[in-house]
Design a protein around this motif. Structure first.
Motif, mmCIF file in Angstrom:
data_model
loop_
_atom_site.group_PDB
_atom_site.id
_atom_site.type_symbol
_atom_site.label_atom_id
_atom_site.label_comp_id
_atom_site.label_asym_id
_atom_site.label_seq_id
_atom_site.Cartn_x
_atom_site.Cartn_y
_atom_site.Cartn_z
ATOM 1 N N ARG A 188 -18.855 22.336 21.359
ATOM 2 C CA ARG A 188 -18.792 22.593 19.919
ATOM 3 C C ARG A 188 -20.006 21.998 19.201
ATOM 4 O O ARG A 188 -20.608 22.627 18.330
ATOM 5 N N VAL A 189 -20.353 20.758 19.552
ATOM 6 C CA VAL A 189 -21.491 20.097 18.896
ATOM 7 C C VAL A 189 -22.780 20.846 19.204
ATOM 8 O O VAL A 189 -23.576 21.155 18.301
ATOM 9 N N ARG A 222 -14.353 28.219 28.567
ATOM 10 C CA ARG A 222 -15.366 28.694 29.519
ATOM 11 C C ARG A 222 -16.410 29.542 28.781
ATOM 12 O O ARG A 222 -17.620 29.398 29.019
ATOM 13 N N LYS A 223 -15.944 30.370 27.850
ATOM 14 C CA LYS A 223 -16.900 31.158 27.059
ATOM 15 C C LYS A 223 -17.726 30.233 26.162
ATOM 16 O O LYS A 223 -18.942 30.412 26.015
ATOM 17 N N MET A 260 -12.462 38.771 23.925
ATOM 18 C CA MET A 260 -12.120 37.678 23.013
ATOM 19 C C MET A 260 -12.578 37.927 21.588
ATOM 20 O O MET A 260 -12.310 37.114 20.702
ATOM 21 N N LEU A 261 -13.271 39.025 21.363
ATOM 22 C CA LEU A 261 -13.756 39.310 20.016
ATOM 23 C C LEU A 261 -12.598 39.705 19.101
ATOM 24 O O LEU A 261 -11.716 40.470 19.498
ATOM 25 N N MET A 262 -12.621 39.152 17.891
ATOM 26 C CA MET A 262 -11.625 39.504 16.874
ATOM 27 C C MET A 262 -12.400 39.971 15.655
ATOM 28 O O MET A 262 -13.104 39.191 15.020
ATOM 29 N N PRO A 291 -17.367 31.146 16.740
ATOM 30 C CA PRO A 291 -18.295 31.905 17.603
ATOM 31 C C PRO A 291 -17.627 32.441 18.867
ATOM 32 O O PRO A 291 -17.993 33.508 19.352
ATOM 33 N N VAL A 292 -16.658 31.720 19.387
ATOM 34 C CA VAL A 292 -15.977 32.180 20.608
ATOM 35 C C VAL A 292 -15.321 33.534 20.372
ATOM 36 O O VAL A 292 -15.230 34.365 21.289
ATOM 37 N N HIS A 293 -14.876 33.799 19.130
ATOM 38 C CA HIS A 293 -14.176 35.043 18.825
ATOM 39 C C HIS A 293 -15.006 36.014 17.984
ATOM 40 O O HIS A 293 -14.555 37.129 17.711
#
Length: 975
Positions: free
Chosen positions: A797-798, A845-846, A895-897, A927-929
């Protein structure tokens, strides 16, 4: 401490310590505390409490201080341990005279001698047992009694030791003194039996007291003193003799009055006989085998035939029933399905049981249980009329319930019916058959018989599953009985609705539920309070049932809720209010948001009930549970409850307030659901968090809920919350991380991870002291996979969302490790790549792939050196998140929303809370999504290519395994 000079001083201080004046009492207690470790102090105490001329209160206090001293300073390894010389003197002084005149002090002296015996007997105190044996033989009544009292406490204490060496010593002791103990008991028993006819109450009581004590000694020796007691003739002779002695003692009860001390002691002795048998059966089931036949014959004759009339009493009947039940249920006596696999001992015991429990015997037991013991008594019917709430509490398990006759008979019935259901089912069905149709309200006996049979049918519901067409019986027999409104019929109205509750989860057609709900609505308006309370119980069982359907229930919801609320207001006993609240909670929980139109009256009443229940913490726990379900049902509208709700949470979770001991667990749960359903932060809701720091210091089993609450605040209002509390929270976390379990570390780090996710700018600043701890854990290769996975989640995250902060952290760690920043970064990337398999969650993991890719493009030689590892992780990430569109053959990131989708909530699912909605909104910014890993890799590789040129980029790509490159190209088709 010189004995002569000290005795006067200690006596004076002990006298002051018995004062009611705290100004005198406190300094005296402090002085005694200082003397506890002084040599000679306990010798002075011994002199004081054995001096019968002194004040009783002073002597009592001296005994207590001596007893506490044994606990603290008698062991050799204890700090300030007593010297061996003083202990020798004390041991000798304790058993010099058994002539204490005061009963309470004599008991305390016996207990403290037993405490010393536990530590020193027999090795350092070999003379104790011989001295006691000699002392119980003396003719002096007082000395004999006190020695016997001590003998009992010493035996009891030594029998409780569990180490193998201690068990061996007790076996040796038991073998050595068993014959004497039997003779002693027989002597006192015979003396008592001879004196019963004399009518001399004092003499009877004296000999009975000795009989009781000597039997207590024998009980401990018999149950705990032998590995294979059935091989010891004396033991078995004693046990076989119990039945004859029991008959003698029961007959004595005819000669002794019903309400005097002798009667009380006699009943205690009779009960003790049964305890010997029960304990022996429990500890040595196979040694008990020779006693099975006699035990069953004796118990059944006294409990189920006229033999017991006029001599039995309730507690004795309970014990006899327990004996029958333990033999019936004993696992050691049950052969395997394949008889050949059973031990000979099991088969022998089973054979004895089968020979005893013949069809006539079982039938008689069943009929007597139902027609005699199940009948409501005059006393119960009177209690029903005079104290209906007290009656329902007794029926559902009040304080005395465990040892009372009714539950014992019901449990025995259930166990025997289960064990011999093929024999007993036709018997019970025949009893049912004779009771078809309505019963004459003038025939109270017939009503009570029907009540008893219905009770049996309810208790045996699971066993009768295949034998009773309950749906037909409900429609044709039970429902009409519920409609008989005559006052004398109320026992049957109550019993029928109870019976339905027992069958609801066994066999009850879903289509019949509306008819039942109609009946429940009527019975909640019954003129009798006991019927209404029982109806509420059945309602709870109905809504808790697996086959409950909300759509069937909703037409009756308003009526039922209103009637339940009226019942809650009407009842006055704490236990009953708790029970009705529990029913209300269950209803609210099952119908969830559908309850909203009907809760106004309850919401207005709960603050008053909370105030009235200030002295009743268990009732307050029930209110908290109700509030939890109310908040969940009201959702965002629960904000209207805050003026009442938040002070309740404040009190329940404040560890400086005494009630927190009872209220904390439910209070924390209420705090959590309040946050989860809160539409927005309020100053009052934020202020409650002041309670959290002491809760984290407790490190109790509630820590997991505390972490959920902290996460709730982060999701609700991260900026306000972190600015107000992050500094203190960070300090608490740093302390916790030093001493907490692995699971606890993960919970702490998840909070930090959520803070970084919700607020990438403020989060790292607020939790800055924890991040070096995380960085260090990654570099040093944390050995627990779940912790390492969380470390990488935090650092990901950082690195991805606050690059400037990551750079300053890297600089700080380089100074700490005394390394170059590039070297340290290289080590971190290498460890990340190496431990990627520790991460099991697809989101993390992503995140790892995105974070490491964010280091590109780069002309830094260290990053280029780790380029192969970064690409490997990226391709692993693509395998995790990419799914192939079967129509187009292209890949997309699953994982995209892209937009808010309101999921359809089925009847069985709970609607999303406000926190669920907040998490969904957060995911739209994460960002993950929101970032396509496929496109991100393409853009980063293209930028790297532009930075290095075609040839330089090709050289870099050649460091990657060809198979990985092939997979990467396949994923990037179309770009």
């Amino acid at each position: 401490m010189d004995l002569n000079s000290a005795s006067t001083v200690v006596l004076q201080v002990l006298t002051q310590a018995t004062s009611q004046d705290t100004a005198v009492l406190k300094p005296a207690e402090e002085q005694l505390k200082q003397w506890e470790t002084q040599p000679g102090f306990y010798s002075v105490l011994l002199n004081i409490f054995t001096n019968h001329t002194l004040d009783i209160n002073v002597r009592w206090l001296a005994v207590l201080y001596f007893k506490h001293g044994i606990d603290r300073y008698w062991r050799r390894v204890a700090p300030h341990a007593l010297s061996e010389e003083e202990k020798t003197t004390l041991r000798a002084g304790l058993i010099t005279n058994f002539n204490e005149p005061i009963n309470q002090i004599a008991t305390q002296i016996a207990v403290l001698i037993a405490k010393v015996a536990r530590l020193d007997c027999p090795r350092q105190w070999p003379e104790l047992i011989p001295t006691l044996i000699e002392s119980v033989k003396v003719q002096d009544d007082l000395r004999q009694h006190r020695a016997l009292l001590t003998f009992y406490h010493v035996t009891k204490t030594l029998a409780s030791k569990r180490l193998a060496a201690d068990r061996k010593l007790f076996y040796d002791l038991a073998s050595g003194i068993y014959n004497f103990a039997c003779s002693l008991w027989n002597h006192h028993t015979d003396t008592f039996l001879q004196q019963v006819s004399s009518g001399n109450e004092a003499a009877i009581l004296s000999s009975l007291e000795r009989t009781l004590l000597s039997l207590k000694v024998l009980r401990k020796l018999t149950v705990n003193g032998f590995v294979e007691p059935h091989k010891n003739m004396e033991v078995m002779d004693f046990l076989h003799g119990i039945f004859e002695r029991l008959k003698q003692f029961l007959e004595c009860s005819r000669s002794i009055g019903t309400d005097n001390v002798c009667r009380d002691r006699l009943e205690k002795t009779i009960i003790l006989f049964t305890k010997v048998l029960l304990d022996f059966l429990d500890q040595h089931p196979f040694s008990f085998t020779p006693l099975i036949q006699r035990s069953l014959e004796f118990s059944v004759s006294y409990v189920f035939t006229e033999v017991g009339e006029g001599v039995t009493f309730e507690r004795f009947i309970v014990q006899c029933m327990n004996l029958i039940k333990m033999i019936v249920k004993n696992y050691a006596y049950k052969p395997s399905k394949n008889f050949e696999d059973s031990s000979p001992e099991t088969l022998e015991a089973h054979k004895i049981k089968m020979a005893f429990f013949t069809y006539p015997t079982l039938t008689e037991i069943c009929r007597r249980l139902v027609s005699h013991y199940f009948l409501l008594t005059e006393e119960e019917l009177t209690m029903w009329e005079e104290d209906p709430e007290g009656f329902t509490v007794e029926e559902t398990g009040g304080d005395s319930w465990k040892y009372s006759l009714r539950p014992c008979t019901e449990v025995l019935f259930i166990d025997i019916f289960h064990e011999y259901n093929q024999t007993l089912t036709p018997v019970l069905l025949e009893m049912m058959q004779t009771l078809q149709g309505p019963t004459n309200v003038e025939d109270m006996n017939a009503l009570l018989i029907k009540d008893a049979v219905y009770n049996a049918v309810g208790l045996a519901a699971y066993e009768l599953f295949d034998s009773v067409d309950f749906d037909q019986w409900f429609k044709n027999q039970l429902l009409p009985e519920l409609q008989v409104i005559h006052n004398r019929y109320k026992p049957l109205r109550r019993r029928v609705i109870w019976l339905i509750g027992q069958w609801i989860s066994v066999k009850f057609k879903s289509d019949l539920r509306p008819m039942l709900y109609e009946a429940i609505c009527n019975l909640l308006q019954d003129q009798d309070l006991v019927v209404r309370i029982e109806t509420a119980t059945t309602l709870k069982l109905t809504v808790d049932d697996f086959e409950f359907r909300t759509d069937q229930f909703l037409p009756y919801l308003e009526t039922m809720f209103t009637l339940l609320f009226q019942l809650l207001q009407q009842v006055t006993e704490c236990d009953t209010k708790m029970h009705v609240l529990h029913v209300l909670s269950c209803v609210i929980e099952r119908v969830n948001m559908q309850i909203r139109p009907y809760v106004g009256c309850l919401v207005q009443y709960l603050p008053l009930l909370w105030k009235q229940s200030e002295e009743h913490n268990m009732l307050r726990c029930a209110i908290l549970t109700t509030l939890i379900h109310l908040v969940q049902g009201l959702g965002a509208d629960s904000k209207n409850l805050y003026p009442f709700l938040l002070p309740v949470i404040q009190l329940s979770t404040d560890v400086s307030q005494p009630p927190h001991v009872y209220l904390l667990e439910d209070g924390l749960e209420l705090w959590l659901v309040t946050l989860e359903n809160s539409p927005c932060i309020t100053p009052e809701l934020l202020r409650i968090f002041q309670n959290m720091s002491p809760l984290l210091e407790l490190s109790s089993e509630n820590l997991r809920t505390c972490f959920k609450i902290i996460n709730g605040y982060i999701f609700l209002s991260s900026t306000e919350f972190l600015q107000t509390y992050a500094v203190g929270l960070c300090q608490s976390f740093c302390e916790l991380l030093k001493e907490i379990t692995t699971e606890g570390q993960v919970q702490v780090l998840k909070v930090v991870e959520n803070a970084l996710k919700v607020n990438p700018i403020l989060g790292p600043q607020m939790f800055q002291p924890i991040l070096p701890y995380v960085f260090k854990g990654i570099i040093e290769g944390e050995r627990y996979p779940v912790v390492m996975s969380t470390y990488l989640g935090v650092m990901g995250r950082v690195l991805l969302q606050n690059t400037s902060f990551f750079s300053s952290l890297l600089n700080e760690m380089a100074h700490k490790f005394n390394q170059e920043m590039d070297q340290l970064l290289g080590n971190m990337i290498e460890m990340w790549v190496d431990r990627m398999d520790n991460i099991t969650q697809p989101e993390r993991r992503k995140l790892s792939a995105l974070a490491l890719l964010s280091l590109l493009p780069s002309d830094n030689s260290v990053i280029q050196d780790k380029f192969c590892g970064i690409i490997n992780i990226s391709v692993e990430g693509l395998h995790d998140v990419m799914t192939e569109d079967p129509e187009t053959g292209t890949y997309k990131d699953c994982m995209l929303m892209s937009h808010l989708e309101e999921p359809k909530v089925t009847e069985d699912e709970e609607p999303p809370t406000e926190q669920d909605k907040r998490k969904k909104m957060l995911a739209l910014k994460d960002p993950v999504h929101t970032v396509s890993l496929q496109q991100f890799i393409y853009e980063k590789l293209k930028a790297q290519q532009e930075m290095l040129g075609e040839q330089g980029f090709q050289s870099l790509m050649e460091t990657v395994d060809t198979e990985i490159v092939t997979q990467l190209q396949e994923f990037l088709q179309g770009f």
